[in-house]
Design an enzyme around this catalytic site. Structure first.
Site, short mmCIF file in Angstrom:
data_model
loop_
_atom_site.label_atom_id
_atom_site.label_comp_id
_atom_site.label_asym_id
_atom_site.label_seq_id
_atom_site.Cartn_x
_atom_site.Cartn_y
_atom_site.Cartn_z
N ASP A 198 -8.09 -7.21 0.30
CA ASP A 198 -7.17 -7.58 1.38
C ASP A 198 -7.84 -7.17 2.67
O ASP A 198 -8.66 -6.25 2.69
CB ASP A 198 -5.86 -6.80 1.27
CG ASP A 198 -6.02 -5.38 1.75
OD1 ASP A 198 -6.59 -4.55 1.01
OD2 ASP A 198 -5.62 -5.08 2.90
N ASP B 181 0.86 -1.18 0.00
CA ASP B 181 0.00 0.00 0.00
C ASP B 181 0.90 1.24 0.00
O ASP B 181 2.13 1.14 0.03
CB ASP B 181 -0.97 -0.03 1.18
CG ASP B 181 -0.27 -0.05 2.52
OD1 ASP B 181 0.96 0.17 2.58
OD2 ASP B 181 -0.95 -0.27 3.53
N HIS C 213 -6.04 -21.60 10.07
CA HIS C 213 -7.42 -21.96 9.71
C HIS C 213 -8.15 -20.78 9.06
O HIS C 213 -8.80 -20.95 8.03
CB HIS C 213 -8.23 -22.46 10.90
CG HIS C 213 -9.69 -22.52 10.55
ND1 HIS C 213 -10.23 -23.52 9.78
CD2 HIS C 213 -10.70 -21.62 10.75
CE1 HIS C 213 -11.50 -23.27 9.55
NE2 HIS C 213 -11.82 -22.12 10.13
N ASP D 51 -2.24 8.52 -1.53
CA ASP D 51 -3.55 9.17 -1.50
C ASP D 51 -3.86 9.72 -0.12
O ASP D 51 -3.19 9.37 0.86
CB ASP D 51 -4.64 8.17 -1.91
CG ASP D 51 -4.73 7.00 -0.93
OD1 ASP D 51 -3.69 6.63 -0.32
OD2 ASP D 51 -5.82 6.43 -0.76
N GLY E 45 -10.62 4.39 0.95
CA GLY E 45 -11.46 5.23 1.80
C GLY E 45 -12.76 4.60 2.23
O GLY E 45 -13.68 5.28 2.67
N CYS F 72 -8.53 -27.86 5.87
CA CYS F 72 -7.21 -27.30 6.16
C CYS F 72 -6.43 -28.19 7.13
O CYS F 72 -6.99 -29.08 7.77
CB CYS F 72 -7.32 -25.87 6.70
SG CYS F 72 -7.64 -25.72 8.48
N CYS G 80 -14.19 -28.00 6.46
CA CYS G 80 -12.92 -27.41 6.08
C CYS G 80 -11.85 -28.51 6.01
O CYS G 80 -11.77 -29.36 6.88
CB CYS G 80 -12.51 -26.35 7.11
SG CYS G 80 -10.90 -25.61 6.80
N PHE H 186 -2.85 5.36 4.32
CA PHE H 186 -3.87 4.96 5.28
C PHE H 186 -3.31 4.89 6.70
O PHE H 186 -3.91 5.41 7.64
CB PHE H 186 -4.49 3.62 4.87
CG PHE H 186 -5.54 3.15 5.82
CD1 PHE H 186 -6.82 3.72 5.80
CD2 PHE H 186 -5.29 2.16 6.75
CE1 PHE H 186 -7.80 3.31 6.70
CE2 PHE H 186 -6.26 1.74 7.65
CZ PHE H 186 -7.52 2.31 7.62
N CYS I 33 -7.95 -28.19 10.71
CA CYS I 33 -9.19 -28.97 10.86
C CYS I 33 -8.97 -30.46 10.65
O CYS I 33 -9.71 -31.29 11.18
CB CYS I 33 -10.25 -28.44 9.90
SG CYS I 33 -10.91 -26.84 10.43
N GLN J 117 -10.86 7.96 -4.49
CA GLN J 117 -11.41 8.45 -3.24
C GLN J 117 -12.72 9.20 -3.55
O GLN J 117 -13.30 8.99 -4.62
CB GLN J 117 -10.39 9.37 -2.52
CG GLN J 117 -9.15 8.63 -1.99
CD GLN J 117 -9.43 7.78 -0.74
OE1 GLN J 117 -10.50 7.84 -0.14
NE2 GLN J 117 -8.44 6.95 -0.37
#
Lengths: 407, 407
Positions: free
Chosen positions: B299, B91, B368, B145, B249, B339, B337, B95, B342, B222
């Site tokens: 994200d 990024d 997990h 930004d 934003g 994974c 699940c 932010f 699990c 924005q």
């Protein structure tokens, strides 16, 4: 079937052997990572398997307090609870009661103590320790002993040793009467057929030996720093005929030379054909020394605890990863180490993770330190099998692994 | 070669695509785990690979403060520093400057702020953000930004948007002039031949595209919560011709319906043939909603941060692993699940680890939650490719994943 121990090779006092336990094979000499409350701190079980850990240790005192032994028993024992299907050992709880808890009151019957977590009052006795350790269900469990403080007058050490011997006898009596109650032995195949709700692999279903397996109870030699008391304690325990023997009450603040002396005075009085476990040691060079003295099993929090403080063991000595000198160092922790941390990450990255207080620092540092200990013990064992231990030992000693690395 | 984006399928507004970046392929829609300071907290890189993470995010503000971008540049960029050879995105730092630091002073030129770590004073501008992000060397970097606060009057949102547009232009100018300075591009094969001291796998030697590769700079839309400002900002950014566009934003405290409305008002003004990235969202059901609105990339710290607080996402809703009701629960976190957590560990064990404040709780919970997010996004993508997204979307919505699990 409890414990089957076979010596494969000897060189001087050093021995290489194979110990078959209900949950599998342990090749000795062996280092046992410490998994205090059903976890080797920061390391997932599959990584422990990858590292080649053959047996891990659980702490009875901690597990009794959290999550509680009744809970572990209901859940099928410690192996199933933590999803670890290789051998395990639990200590008796005695050492932690004496070192961690408050307001102990010791009587012939046992010890009243307060939890270090919430101050609640509890009572441990030989019978209680056996009850808890049977519920936890480790392959090897330990007699309840008094860990004699250091320094102790001879008369005090003798009195404490006598108590440990009486408690050893009570531990054995209770264990013999109750050993069939171990949770993994009671599990019938019917119970597993109906328990299909969970996708879990139940270790118990994979090992037919568990149906008839029993735990092995080891006796613990005490006697303070007095060689003659150690000899007497060993001989009287051997008369009780345990399947293995531990040397306890060391690494309690005494100088290292004295530890060596006491181990040296004790080992000759333990049977050749049974495993010998030196409790709570040591640094990488110390574990090699104790193998040279005839010890087969060791455990220590040092590799895991030191890792969490950024102290890493390497073939060149200790390395403190916090050091600013590593900020731009692209090399691995130890160029002679093949572990997954050294194969992938640089000192610069590990130093950054530690400085930023990132969880991954603790995970990766612990994996490396355990790899270093386990690899060291595997190399020791290999050298004994090859008749090359004496050379290995003197080379290892000359490296001075307790000094800082100069790399 | 910078970014090559191809749409593979569309259903309604939802899209499935392939984005080829210097460090590899990203299949969209994609969820990007957040690796704040060069680590996805508690998870080793090999586990991220196993989980199928195709691209991860680094935070410029955090990395600038620690370990510092000069250090990362000297060490060959973020990929090499953290041993991650798949795509990354950073990024702009904007932010975090607005949300974490103290004593900000905003001018046309940039922002002066104090570090949340030690109070030291720093200055970020579009040029500075580009300089840092080029040194870090992520495949995708973001224009600097101003993240407009919420609520904001229309005039304030407009003024802030105008600044963001001027900064986008300055970001692009600086980037175009300096993009050849990315550290992995400058590495010659000669340098690697002589650097044999370390056993590290250098990602740069495995990917010939890196020799000619460049980073891709995305613009950020924005405009506060005003649909007409969002439209204007999108259109004016598109005129500047970025290879991809982000919607910033949002998720700044506004109600979720308003977020949906603003996304809905923005997406139609972004080009069909370029990737769209919605920054900093969301819950599992939200990410499916945003795909339905035509978003390709997202994200969020939620899966990793929630995991560290014992909050687990499942196909039946949220599960708080602290609950005493799980103390004897032998089932996995989520029976649907697959994974590695699990497949191996019970709720009872994970509850114990969390209650005992064990590091392994944070490791396993995070694995997990990331698996749940990544699996969800893979299922979304698959359903778009199969023309089955509309059914998938309404089924997923009816599950009400934001409610607690009743299992």
């Amino acid at each position: 079937m409890s414990l089957n121990f076979q010596l494969e090779a000897q060189e001087g006092l050093a021995r290489a052997g194979r110990m078959v336990l209900p949950h599998g094979l342990v090749e000795t000499p062996v280092f046992m990572p410490v998994g205090t409350v059903a976890t080797v701190k920061a390391v997932p079980q599959d990584v422990l398997e990858e590292l080649g850990a053959q047996i891990i240790l659980g702490n009875t005192y901690h597990l009794y307090l959290r999550p509680g032994y009744e809970q572990v028993r209901i859940l099928g024992g410690l192996h199933r609870f933590m999803s670890w299907d290789r051998p395990m050992l639990t200590d008796s709880g005695g050492f932690q009661v004496f070192s961690l808890s408050d307001l102990r009151k010791l009587t012939e019957d046992g010890v009243t103590f307060r939890s270090h977590l919430d101050g609640s009052s509890h009572f441990f006795s030989p019978e209680r320790s056996m009850e808890i350790q049977i519920a936890l269900g480790a392959d090897i469990i330990m007699a309840f002993d008094e860990c004699t403080e250091h320094p102790a007058e001879r008369s005090r050490a003798k009195q404490s040793m006598e108590l440990t011997l009486r408690w050893a006898s009570r531990s054995k009596t209770y264990f013999e009467e109750h050993k069939a109650e171990v949770p993994w032995r009671k599990v019938s195949s019917f119970e597993f057929q109906v328990s299909t709700e969970s996708k879990h692999c139940h270790p118990e279903t994979r090992n037919p030996k568990l149906e008839t397996g029993v735990q092995s109870l080891f006796g613990i030699v005490q006697g303070g720093m007095y060689p003659d008391l150690r000899k007497e304690c060993a001989e009287r325990l051997v008369e009780m005929n345990f399947p293995g023997y531990a040397i306890g009450g060391l690494s309690v603040g005494e100088p290292r030379d004295l530890t060596y002396e006491v181990v040296n005075a004790t080992v000759p009085h333990l049977p050749q054909n049974k495993p010998r476990y030196l409790m709570g040691v040591g640094t990488p060079d110390e574990i090699v020394e104790y193998v040279a003295q005839g010890v087969d099993m060791m455990d220590c929090v040092l590799p895991t605890r030191a890792a969490r403080h950024g102290l890493l063991f390497t073939s060149h000595g200790k390395l403190n990863i916090k050091g600013a000198r590593y900020a731009l160092d692209e090399g691995p922790i130890d160029p002679n180490c093949g572990c997954k941390v050294c194969s992938r990450y640089s000192r610069a990255y590990l130093r950054h993770l530690y400085a930023a207080n990132e969880l991954l620092a603790q995970v990766l540092n612990t994996i490396h330190n355990l790899a270093f200990y386990l690899d060291t013990m595997r190399a020791v064992r290999q050298s004994i099998l090859l008749g090359d231990f004496s050379r290995f030992h003197s080379e290892f000693r000359s490296r001075g692994l307790n000094s800082p690395a100069h790399t």
